[in-house]
Write a protein that holds these residues in place. Structure first.
Motif, PDB file in Angstrom:
ATOM      1  N   MET A  91       0.829  -1.207   0.000  1.00 25.38           N
ATOM      2  CA  MET A  91       0.000   0.000   0.000  1.00 25.38           C
ATOM      3  C   MET A  91       0.874   1.271   0.000  1.00 25.38           C
ATOM      4  O   MET A  91       0.611   2.212  -0.753  1.00 25.38           O
ATOM      5  N   LYS A  94       2.695   1.743  -3.362  1.00 26.79           N
ATOM      6  CA  LYS A  94       1.755   2.218  -4.383  1.00 26.79           C
ATOM      7  C   LYS A  94       1.447   3.705  -4.194  1.00 26.79           C
ATOM      8  O   LYS A  94       1.333   4.452  -5.170  1.00 26.79           O
ATOM      9  N   ARG A  95       1.325   4.128  -2.938  1.00 23.61           N
ATOM     10  CA  ARG A  95       0.963   5.532  -2.708  1.00 23.61           C
ATOM     11  C   ARG A  95       2.093   6.502  -3.051  1.00 23.61           C
ATOM     12  O   ARG A  95       1.829   7.626  -3.473  1.00 23.61           O
ATOM     13  N   LEU A  98       1.188   6.923  -6.570  1.00 23.69           N
ATOM     14  CA  LEU A  98      -0.089   7.628  -6.771  1.00 23.69           C
ATOM     15  C   LEU A  98       0.022   9.108  -6.396  1.00 23.69           C
ATOM     16  O   LEU A  98      -0.572   9.960  -7.043  1.00 23.69           O
ATOM     17  N   TYR A  99       0.771   9.385  -5.322  1.00 29.22           N
ATOM     18  CA  TYR A  99       0.893  10.770  -4.854  1.00 29.22           C
ATOM     19  C   TYR A  99       2.029  11.517  -5.576  1.00 29.22           C
ATOM     20  O   TYR A  99       2.367  12.628  -5.218  1.00 29.22           O
ATOM     21  N   LYS A 100       2.640  10.839  -6.549  1.00 30.36           N
ATOM     22  CA  LYS A 100       3.741  11.400  -7.338  1.00 30.36           C
ATOM     23  C   LYS A 100       4.921  11.861  -6.467  1.00 30.36           C
ATOM     24  O   LYS A 100       5.560  12.881  -6.742  1.00 30.36           O
ATOM     25  N   ILE A 171      -0.564  20.717   0.674  1.00 31.37           N
ATOM     26  CA  ILE A 171      -0.849  19.435  -0.004  1.00 31.37           C
ATOM     27  C   ILE A 171       0.367  18.500   0.122  1.00 31.37           C
ATOM     28  O   ILE A 171       0.213  17.295   0.369  1.00 31.37           O
ATOM     29  N   VAL A 173       2.486  18.644   2.574  1.00 39.70           N
ATOM     30  CA  VAL A 173       2.467  18.234   3.987  1.00 39.70           C
ATOM     31  C   VAL A 173       1.543  17.025   4.169  1.00 39.70           C
ATOM     32  O   VAL A 173       1.918  16.024   4.786  1.00 39.70           O
ATOM     33  N   ILE A 174       0.343  17.123   3.603  1.00 37.12           N
ATOM     34  CA  ILE A 174      -0.647  16.033   3.750  1.00 37.12           C
ATOM     35  C   ILE A 174      -0.104  14.728   3.172  1.00 37.12           C
ATOM     36  O   ILE A 174      -0.186  13.669   3.801  1.00 37.12           O
ATOM     37  N   LYS A 175       0.478  14.813   1.973  1.00 35.04           N
ATOM     38  CA  LYS A 175       1.004  13.603   1.329  1.00 35.04           C
ATOM     39  C   LYS A 175       2.134  12.967   2.137  1.00 35.04           C
ATOM     40  O   LYS A 175       2.097  11.774   2.439  1.00 35.04           O
ATOM     41  N   LYS A 177       3.121  13.500   5.234  1.00 33.59           N
ATOM     42  CA  LYS A 177       2.736  13.111   6.601  1.00 33.59           C
ATOM     43  C   LYS A 177       2.129  11.705   6.587  1.00 33.59           C
ATOM     44  O   LYS A 177       2.445  10.867   7.432  1.00 33.59           O
ATOM     45  N   GLU A 178       1.264  11.463   5.601  1.00 34.54           N
ATOM     46  CA  GLU A 178       0.652  10.134   5.527  1.00 34.54           C
ATOM     47  C   GLU A 178       1.695   9.047   5.269  1.00 34.54           C
ATOM     48  O   GLU A 178       1.616   7.954   5.842  1.00 34.54           O
TER      49      GLU A 178
END
Lengths: 205, 205, 205
Positions: A91, A94-95, A98-100, A171, A173-175, A177-178
């Motif tokens: 996962m 893949k992210r 996906l999040y480039k 944005i 930060v959000i990517k 951080k996850e």
């Protein structure tokens, strides 16, 4: 007489954790090279799918076996929880795509190393299940997994604090951080499997 | 002699999962109509509260019963975990309102459908507990729940990637990302309950 | 003959929960004074470390004991899950500092109070384990912990809705949202421990 069946369970657990090791190594390569390519995501997907197959074989074997090497529900829990590790690694890989986030930074490199180390220690723990005499080494590797989980926590805090205090683009930060949180979570999943093995050894000693 | 008591447990489990089905259907209606109204939130709250009542009745029954149809801790785990599903659905419904997301988009519609399908499959699994002979159909529905959980993962990744790469307002990103993650989590909770039932069947076969 | 060993387990559980109470009190002081200082973070770290020590002593004792007051796996689960509470409180305290949220607002104050109340109720539950006759009071405190967990949910929803609808700086939103969610999670962890004790009492009644 019952040994072949018991051995079969241990063989399947070995295959399951060896598959997780393969995933952790590929993950580290993808992050550090970096090589977050369609080809590598496909390879990781194949590893994750292989994990599902082994998990289902363990559950099938459980359903057809009268004698099991330890409690039926512990076998189920161990198998499902080990499967969660490779699901988690796949996962995350893949992210990143996906999040480039195609050129992961220093903290991602460190996380990939901690995850690989933790999975390698867990491999020794799971291999040790087969032979209760090894339980001292198993316990030492459990301590190591616990240490790596703590290091994951520290790394996560350091990485996210720096991100929240320095990065201007929310944005991004959000990517990121996850990603850091998900990587830290994999070290938790490894510790969880180590705890299950510890619990099995405590009950069967 | 003991049958009435055993039957009573199965009746309560049936009521509990039927209540979750009612919640999942209302949720889908709220999302797709859309109808995220105070009235519907109140209805959902009543369903969630009804779930709490049944959960407490199961625990009370457990405390007063000497004979149970399967292990006491499995009954507790099954009841609490089924309750988590309706708690989760209620929480998400409420947040669409609190976050002022009153016209949910295509991905929310898809999630509401996956959740309803997963809960309907779980209803068959839980109803099947009563009759061990049905265990083949139970196993098939467990596979279906697993498939829907995988679909939830894929949906989540697709929805969040699109959001992170396209949406400019970071507050909207934060709100919708949480909604997608929470929806995906409900499919995990369904799979967790299916795993508990699977484990009960494995132990009692 | 076996009583001393059994008593020893209850002594360790008491020490473990008393340590969590100390952490919850310090946390509330740090948030409300406010006093998120290096000195207090160090104190909290010492408390968290003390928790680890007690947890390891419980596991060691488990490994060397033939007779335990209740199931070995329940002892392990209770000990690890209680440890998760103080880990969670320490982690949150540290993040208020790392994220430079040095003057927490009204919602943080309320959360610190709910966490302290929940931990105090849990202290009575865990102390009650020693004496099965007290199980009515234990059950009442379990209900109280459940009520506080519900209050945590409501507080979280209120705090985050206000934040998402009013705060303009997305980085501040990300930081505070995580704090509220982590605080709410501590009330979940308390409820989880209460559920374990409930399950132990159900099985041993």
């Amino acid at each position: 007489m019952f040994m072949p069946k018991e051995t079969k369970f241990f063989d399947l657990f070995d295959r399951q954790i060896d598959n997780v090791v393969e995933g952790a190594k590929l993950f580290r390569k993808m992050i550090t090279t970096p090589a977050i390519t369609v080809d590598n995501i496909d390879k990781m997907h194949a590893i994750e799918h292989n994990g599902d197959e082994v998990n289902h074989r363990i559950i099938d074997k459980l359903n057809e076996s009268f004698i099991t090497p330890f409690d039926r529900e512990d076998i189920l829990d161990l198998s499902n929880s080990t499967d969660n590790i490779i699901d988690g690694i796949y996962m995350i890989a893949k992210r990143y795509s996906l999040y480039k986030l195609l050129t992961p930074g220093e903290y991602s490199h460190k996380f990939a190393a901690v995850i690989e180390d933790s999975v390698l220690a867990l491999q020794k723990v799971v291999h040790g299940l087969r032979n209760n005499k090894k339980s001292k080494e198993v316990m030492e590797q459990c301590v190591e997994i616990n240490r790596l989980e703590n290091m994951g926590d520290i790394l996560r805090d350091e990485a996210i604090s720096k991100l929240l205090n320095d990065e201007k683009d929310p944005i991004v930060v959000i990517k990121k951080k996850e990603m850091y949180e998900s990587c830290e979570n994999v070290t938790d999943l490894c510790e969880h499997v180590a705890n299950i093995v510890e619990s099995i050894l405590v009950k069967n000693n």
